[in-house]
Write an enzyme that holds these catalytic residues in place. Structure first.
Site, PDB file in Angstrom:
ATOM      1  N   GLU A  35       9.080  15.453  16.747  1.00 23.77           N
ATOM      2  CA  GLU A  35       9.633  15.616  15.405  1.00 23.77           C
ATOM      3  C   GLU A  35       8.790  16.642  14.627  1.00 23.77           C
ATOM      4  OE1 GLU A  35       9.001  11.969  13.210  1.00 23.77           O
ATOM      5  OE2 GLU A  35      10.987  12.116  12.315  1.00 23.77           O
ATOM      6  N   GLU A  80       9.901   0.912  10.807  1.00 26.99           N
ATOM      7  CA  GLU A  80      10.834   2.035  10.679  1.00 26.99           C
ATOM      8  C   GLU A  80      10.028   3.274  11.005  1.00 26.99           C
ATOM      9  OE1 GLU A  80      12.371   5.040   9.479  1.00 26.99           O
ATOM     10  OE2 GLU A  80      12.470   4.334   7.398  1.00 26.99           O
ATOM     11  N   CYS A  82      12.704  10.856   8.134  1.00 26.62           N
ATOM     12  CA  CYS A  82      12.690  10.359   9.523  1.00 26.62           C
ATOM     13  C   CYS A  82      14.020  10.596  10.201  1.00 26.62           C
ATOM     14  CB  CYS A  82      12.434   8.856   9.553  1.00 26.62           C
ATOM     15  SG  CYS A  82      10.884   8.407   8.840  1.00 26.62           S
ATOM     16  N   LYS A  98       0.870  -1.187   0.000  1.00 21.29           N
ATOM     17  CA  LYS A  98       0.000   0.000   0.000  1.00 21.29           C
ATOM     18  C   LYS A  98       0.899   1.226   0.000  1.00 21.29           C
ATOM     19  CE  LYS A  98      -1.807   2.622   3.138  1.00 21.29           C
ATOM     20  NZ  LYS A  98      -1.598   3.870   2.378  1.00 21.29           N
TER      21      LYS A  98
HETATM   22  C1  SIN Z   1      12.954   7.889   5.936  1.00 16.41           C
HETATM   23  O1  SIN Z   1      12.767   9.083   6.086  1.00 16.41           O
HETATM   24  O2  SIN Z   1      12.175   7.071   6.397  1.00 16.41           O
HETATM   25  C2  SIN Z   1      14.114   7.326   5.156  1.00 16.41           C
HETATM   26  C3  SIN Z   1      15.234   8.245   5.007  1.00 16.41           C
HETATM   27  C4  SIN Z   1      16.399   7.641   4.286  1.00 16.41           C
HETATM   28  O3  SIN Z   1      16.344   6.525   3.748  1.00 16.41           O
HETATM   29  O4  SIN Z   1      17.414   8.307   4.280  1.00 16.41           O
END
Ligand code: SIN
Length: 494
Positions: free
Chosen positions: A397, A268, A302, A191
């Site tokens: 964040e 993640e 992230c 998805k």
């Molecule tokens: C992410 O923001 O989840 C991945 C970032 C990355 O692969 O550098």
């Protein structure tokens, strides 16, 4: 749709060398699937509709899961070399179409074309890497304590995998998961992020062309039925693993749902990355690192720096140099060649950035670069000094382009403050003292550390977090391990 009118009002649809890469259907069992109900996908820079894709539901998910389960029976029996060859062909096809894929990515996600080209190459690298890992899923032999027995282990694919993707890397988050899954012998139901289905669908078009067998890769698109489809993926007994990139809150829900059938999970999740500049750092290098880490993808990764801690003696110099560079940024449509930073993904993202900035300013923060919403989904890259621990940015964040600078005095103090968060994805620091580099790297509570380095992501290295930032590792020699079960065989009667 954006809450306010964008300052970039209209843009022509990109000209693709191969327009058939732009698919507007879901992809199940190598068939392009339409539905009467569709939803609109918008260019986040302009609010213009790009196109429409099917609004799928739990029943569609079950059809896709059945296709993946049927395909697993044969795909799991292929050799590593056969899977290597197909993944390598898929890699070649992506690189041959890099420019078109980058244009599609910029159009739906907003990041600049330069960044998008980089993401396509980064994404493809996972297929190259995992093609090479597909032939290396070694088992072990274990010295047996019993004279008539031999002990061995083999690795086997876990089964069909449910994959739930975010908006920020529409290409590379897919390939990082799918590369490992397919290399291991798993099939997948994906998805994609509702805002960015076209990059995923273009990858399927290439998968079909290079001969990935029917049912091995399936994509279901949805906007409104994400929760229903997520629940189906997490509870359907045919799915043996869930791999998710996204928020910690959603990750916790998916883990809870997946426990009903005891699925393996890779999560993640969110971060709150500290970026520490010690007074023995190369300040210019630290500024470059901070710019790269904080503002990549307009602050929407992230692993973006979220809390920038600068030791008191170099605070003013670092702040001035960072602000000067940020003032050089050019915000605009990702297709414009001089744009350095594109829009945020939607108005909710803009509202969060504004909320974090307002909170910081109301508690004494001082804006020294940027600071303004520009209309639509655009927000100026911003630097704020005078940050304190009671501000929202210290705890949450931002996922947007605000660099908030805090001061600190000692190494001991800053380790404590950096670790004072439930999250532990990435952490960064700059220092030229080799002893400190070791000490701090070891003490930071995070899955990844950038020591004098602002960009850490690579297919060669393990990506993943500790604490509430998640479970499992993606990429590297470890990535495939999350997609296999180890089976122990006791051979008796010898
Ligand atoms: C992410 O923001 O989840 C991945 C970032 C990355 O692969 O550098």
């Amino acid at each position: 749709m954006s809450a306010t009118k964008s300052f970039v009002t209209a843009v022509a649809a990109p000209q693709l060398s191969d327009p058939s890469l732009f698919r507007q259907e879901a992809f199940i069992n190598n068939e392009w699937v339409n539905k009467p109900q569709t939803f609109a996908v918008e260019d986040p820079a302009t609010g213009q509709e790009i196109g429409r894709v099917p609004e799928m539901d739990g029943e569609d998910a079950r059809v896709a899961i059945k296709a993946a389960a049927d395909a697993f029976k044969t795909w799991s029996k292929t050799t590593g070399k056969q899977r290597h060859d197909l993944l390598k062909k898929w890699y070649d096809a992506i690189m041959a179409n890099q420019e078109d894929l980058a244009k599609i990515l910029t159009w739906e996600n907003g990041k600049t074309l330069t960044e998008a080209r980089g993401e396509i190459a980064y994404g493809a690298s996972f297929y190259e890497w995992f093609a090479e890992e597909a032939v290396r899923t070694y088992g072990t032999t274990i010295p047996s304590p019993m004279p008539g027995q031999r002990y061995v282990t083999i690795k086997q694919p876990v089964g069909p995998v449910g994959i739930i993707l975010p908006f920020n890397f529409p290409n590379a988050m897919l390939t990082r998961k799918v590369g490992a899954a397919l290399a291991a012998g798993c099939t997948v139901v994906i998805k994609p992020g509702a805002e960015v289905p076209y990059s995923a669908l273009a990858l399927c078009e290439l998968a079909k062309r290079v001969g990935i067998p029917a049912g091995v890769v399936n994509i279901i698109t949805t906007l409104d039925n994400a929760a229903e489809i997520g629940t189906e993926l997490c509870t359907n007994p045919s799915i043996k693993k869930i791999s998710f990139t996204g928020s910690t809150a959603v990750g916790k829900l998916l883990v809870k749902q997946s426990s009903s059938t005891m699925k393996k999970v890779s999560m993640e999740l969110g971060g709150n990355a500290p970026f520490i500049v010690f007074d023995d750092a190369d300040i210019d290098a630290a500024v470059e690192g901070a710019l790269a880490s904080k503002f990549r993808g307009t602050g929407q990764t992230c692993v973006c720096a979220n809390r920038i801690y600068v030791q008191r003696g170099v605070y003013d110099e670092f702040a001035a140099k960072l602000a000067a560079k940020v003032n050089e940024f050019k915000v605009g449509h990702g297709f414009e060649p001089d744009t350095t930073h594109g829009p945020l993904i939607n108005h909710r993202a803009v509202e969060k950035v504004q909320r974090h900035l307002d909170d910081a300013v109301s508690k004494g923060g001082k804006i020294i670069a940027g600071g303004k919403a520009l209309g639509g989904n655009f927000f100026e890259p911003t630097v704020v000094t005078g940050m304190t621990n009671d501000m929202q940015i210290a705890k949450e964040e931002t996922f947007g382009p605000i660099a908030g600078l805090f001061t600190f005095d000692t190494e001991e103090e800053i380790i404590e403050r950096a670790n004072n968060t439930p999250f532990g994805l990435a952490a960064y620091f700059y220092s030229r003292d080799v002893g400190r580099v070791w000490r701090v790297s070891e003490q930071l509570e995070s899955g990844m550390v950038g020591a004098n380095s602002g960009i850490i992501s690579s297919c060669y290295a393990p990506f993943g977090g500790v604490k509430e930032s998640g479970l499992g590792r993606e990429g590297s020699h470890l990535g495939i391990e999350d997609y296999v079960n180890v089976k122990y065989i006791n051979m008796g009667g010898i």
